[in-house]
Design an enzyme around this catalytic site. Sequence first.
Site, mmCIF file in Angstrom:
data_model
loop_
_atom_site.group_PDB
_atom_site.id
_atom_site.type_symbol
_atom_site.label_atom_id
_atom_site.label_comp_id
_atom_site.label_asym_id
_atom_site.label_seq_id
_atom_site.Cartn_x
_atom_site.Cartn_y
_atom_site.Cartn_z
ATOM 1 N N LYS A 176 -5.887 -6.355 -3.761
ATOM 2 C CA LYS A 176 -6.114 -6.478 -4.924
ATOM 3 C C LYS A 176 -5.989 -7.826 -4.967
ATOM 4 O O LYS A 176 -4.243 -8.423 -5.116
ATOM 5 C CB LYS A 176 -5.484 -6.119 -6.395
ATOM 6 C CG LYS A 176 -6.384 -6.003 -7.288
ATOM 7 C CD LYS A 176 -6.651 -7.638 -7.961
ATOM 8 C CE LYS A 176 -5.741 -8.200 -8.480
ATOM 9 N NZ LYS A 176 -5.247 -10.057 -8.860
ATOM 10 N N GLU A 252 8.287 -8.787 -4.230
ATOM 11 C CA GLU A 252 9.237 -10.104 -4.347
ATOM 12 C C GLU A 252 8.287 -11.200 -5.047
ATOM 13 O O GLU A 252 6.825 -11.301 -5.446
ATOM 14 C CB GLU A 252 8.195 -10.040 -3.218
ATOM 15 C CG GLU A 252 8.639 -9.900 -1.323
ATOM 16 C CD GLU A 252 8.049 -9.865 -0.116
ATOM 17 O OE1 GLU A 252 7.296 -10.090 -0.145
ATOM 18 O OE2 GLU A 252 8.866 -8.872 1.345
ATOM 19 N N CYS A 286 7.815 -19.829 -3.527
ATOM 20 C CA CYS A 286 8.292 -18.583 -4.072
ATOM 21 C C CYS A 286 9.901 -19.019 -3.296
ATOM 22 O O CYS A 286 10.795 -19.548 -4.314
ATOM 23 C CB CYS A 286 8.504 -17.337 -3.754
ATOM 24 S SG CYS A 286 8.524 -17.226 -1.896
ATOM 25 N N GLU A 388 11.289 -20.988 -13.705
ATOM 26 C CA GLU A 388 10.757 -21.083 -12.812
ATOM 27 C C GLU A 388 9.067 -22.137 -13.090
ATOM 28 O O GLU A 388 8.567 -21.259 -14.283
ATOM 29 C CB GLU A 388 10.125 -19.362 -11.480
ATOM 30 C CG GLU A 388 9.152 -20.852 -10.312
ATOM 31 C CD GLU A 388 8.778 -19.029 -10.276
ATOM 32 O OE1 GLU A 388 7.893 -18.240 -10.818
ATOM 33 O OE2 GLU A 388 8.952 -18.703 -8.164
HETATM 34 P P1 NAD Z 1 1.466 -13.718 -11.074
HETATM 35 O O1 NAD Z 1 1.905 -12.215 -10.861
HETATM 36 O O2 NAD Z 1 0.775 -14.217 -12.081
HETATM 37 O O3 NAD Z 1 -0.420 -12.569 -10.118
HETATM 38 C C1 NAD Z 1 -0.201 -11.652 -9.074
HETATM 39 C C2 NAD Z 1 -1.054 -10.689 -8.834
HETATM 40 O O4 NAD Z 1 0.206 -9.970 -9.776
HETATM 41 C C3 NAD Z 1 -2.364 -11.257 -9.086
HETATM 42 O O5 NAD Z 1 -3.175 -11.594 -8.008
HETATM 43 C C4 NAD Z 1 -2.603 -10.760 -10.166
HETATM 44 O O6 NAD Z 1 -4.287 -10.911 -11.027
HETATM 45 C C5 NAD Z 1 -1.377 -9.540 -10.162
HETATM 46 N N1 NAD Z 1 -2.037 -9.135 -11.563
HETATM 47 C C6 NAD Z 1 -0.985 -9.804 -12.754
HETATM 48 N N2 NAD Z 1 -0.957 -8.885 -14.279
HETATM 49 C C7 NAD Z 1 -0.861 -7.671 -13.684
HETATM 50 C C8 NAD Z 1 -0.777 -6.305 -13.914
HETATM 51 N N3 NAD Z 1 -0.335 -6.177 -15.246
HETATM 52 N N4 NAD Z 1 -1.057 -5.140 -13.274
HETATM 53 C C9 NAD Z 1 -1.212 -5.344 -11.816
HETATM 54 N N5 NAD Z 1 -1.857 -6.233 -11.002
HETATM 55 C C10 NAD Z 1 -0.998 -8.072 -11.908
HETATM 56 O O7 NAD Z 1 1.776 -14.473 -9.772
HETATM 57 P P2 NAD Z 1 0.844 -15.713 -9.436
HETATM 58 O O8 NAD Z 1 0.459 -16.664 -10.553
HETATM 59 O O9 NAD Z 1 -0.240 -15.644 -8.755
HETATM 60 O O10 NAD Z 1 1.705 -15.906 -8.290
HETATM 61 C C11 NAD Z 1 3.415 -16.730 -8.915
HETATM 62 C C12 NAD Z 1 4.647 -16.210 -8.392
HETATM 63 O O11 NAD Z 1 4.543 -15.293 -7.438
HETATM 64 C C13 NAD Z 1 5.828 -16.878 -8.609
HETATM 65 O O12 NAD Z 1 6.396 -15.962 -9.289
HETATM 66 C C14 NAD Z 1 6.344 -16.911 -7.093
HETATM 67 O O13 NAD Z 1 7.525 -17.063 -6.753
HETATM 68 C C15 NAD Z 1 5.951 -15.746 -7.116
HETATM 69 N N6 NAD Z 1 6.475 -15.541 -4.999
HETATM 70 C C16 NAD Z 1 7.015 -14.829 -4.664
HETATM 71 C C17 NAD Z 1 6.820 -14.434 -3.572
HETATM 72 C C18 NAD Z 1 8.385 -13.963 -2.681
HETATM 73 O O14 NAD Z 1 8.237 -13.874 -1.790
HETATM 74 N N7 NAD Z 1 8.919 -13.641 -3.545
HETATM 75 C C19 NAD Z 1 6.102 -15.782 -2.869
HETATM 76 C C20 NAD Z 1 5.170 -15.856 -3.104
HETATM 77 C C21 NAD Z 1 4.803 -16.079 -5.161
#
Ligand code: NAD
Length: 484
Positions: A176, A252, A286, A388
Amino acid sequence: MKQIRNFINGEFVSGSKMFEKRSPLNNAVIAQVCEAGKDEVDFAVRAARAALHGPWGKLVVADRVDLLYGVANEIVRRFDEFLEAECADTGKPMSLARHIDIPRGAANFKIFADVVKNVPTEFFELATPDGRGALNYATRSPIGVVGIVCPWNLPLLLMTWKAGPALACGNTIVVKPSEETPQTAALLGEVMNAVGIPKGVYNVVHGFGPASAGEFLTTHQGVNAITFTGETRTGAAIMKAAADGARPVSLEMGGKNPAIVFADCDFEAAIEGTMRSAFSNCGQVCLGTERVYVERPIFDKFVAALKQGAENLKVGVPGDPATGIGPLISLEHKAKVLSYYRKAKEEGATVVTGGGVPNMSGDLADGAWVQPTIWTGLSDDAAVCREEIFGPCCHISPFDSEDEVIRRANDTTYGLSAAIWTTNLQRGHRVAAKIEAGLVWVNSWFLRDLRTPFGGAKQSGIGREGGVHSLEFYTELKNICVKL
Ligand code: NAD
């Protein structure tokens, strides 16, 4: 208008609804995306299950590995298409995606193919009282159908970071992608077909999180394990969904990563590294740095040099080779980042540079642009020092002793990464050992062998992926003991 469809059982299929993908550059609609409803997600999970027990499950490791090498090579062959698609979705500079996102997207298949090919086996001969003995060994089998939920900041890189090991271990997957970045995951479907990956092994369902494809996938009981990259709050929701059926998760998540700059650092290297870690990908990494602690004797000099660097960054479009920084991913994210820019001022920050929106001409004025921003003068409990932001910004604060800076760096609920800048390597090792994070760099940033463990401490993650560590998540270990 481009139409992006779900990829299920080797075919591109429509969904129950459509949603618009807009360009971060000017907010224009660049694609119509088919949203997967419950039925499409169920179809994808069932296709993945069938493939697990079909031709994919019957392949010997050497043949599976060859196919994954084929995937990597095909991404390289279609490099420019991936590059265009990734930059169209994210607005990131092509120079960045050309050197990081797309090559890593290909490498993630090769590296895990190699890991699986060379995985050691555990085998012991046991003595038994009757003198006949026993053979005790462990085998690894695929964990099953893996659900992969991805963010938008490094779409292909982070998705393949999970798809690569999951497939190398013999699993089948349903991906997804973020609603903001549907294109490269869809292109990868074409690649899978072109190289002969059996149908149903790789599936993509597009959509949002709650009440959409994300929730339907993570709550589907046909999914055996869930791996996720994204915000900590979302990770917690996914963990709750996975509790139903007691299914394993690998998470992650977010970070609020410190950089610690000692007065004895290689000054140019520290500035160059902090520039990259604060502003690369418009701060949407991240592992990026949003808190910078600088030892007092070089504080003013450091702030002045980072200000100069930020002001030299050209804000621009992906194809311009002079572009140093692109837009944020969306107007929604721009509103979030600007709310922190306002909050910093309200909390009394000194705005060293930036703090607003750059002047963009023509239709670019409608895009998700913000200025690279540096603050000083806030206490550690200010919102922009604790939460963040995920934008091109950092707060710089002076410190006077090693103990003080370790305590302040660790004073966070997150624990993803940290960077330490010093020419005193004894100190580098000492401080690295005391930092509460999954990943610590000394005199570098974003430098890593992909065979090493990757993941976050505290609320930045659960589990580690990378090299053999990925095998722990993507395989089921079985202990077999045979009495002779
Ligand atoms: P997000 O959590 O908003 O979304 C990530 C994914 O989860 C998307 O595909 C979204 O549609 C899906 N999603 C959202 N709510 C959901 C739910 N209730 N159930 C299932 N899926 C759901 O994150 P984002 O805004 O896309 O990315 C930015 C974030 O990602 C930042 O917090 C960043 O630090 C983190 N990040 C972490 C790493 C790591 O390796 N630790 C790497 C990259 C980004």
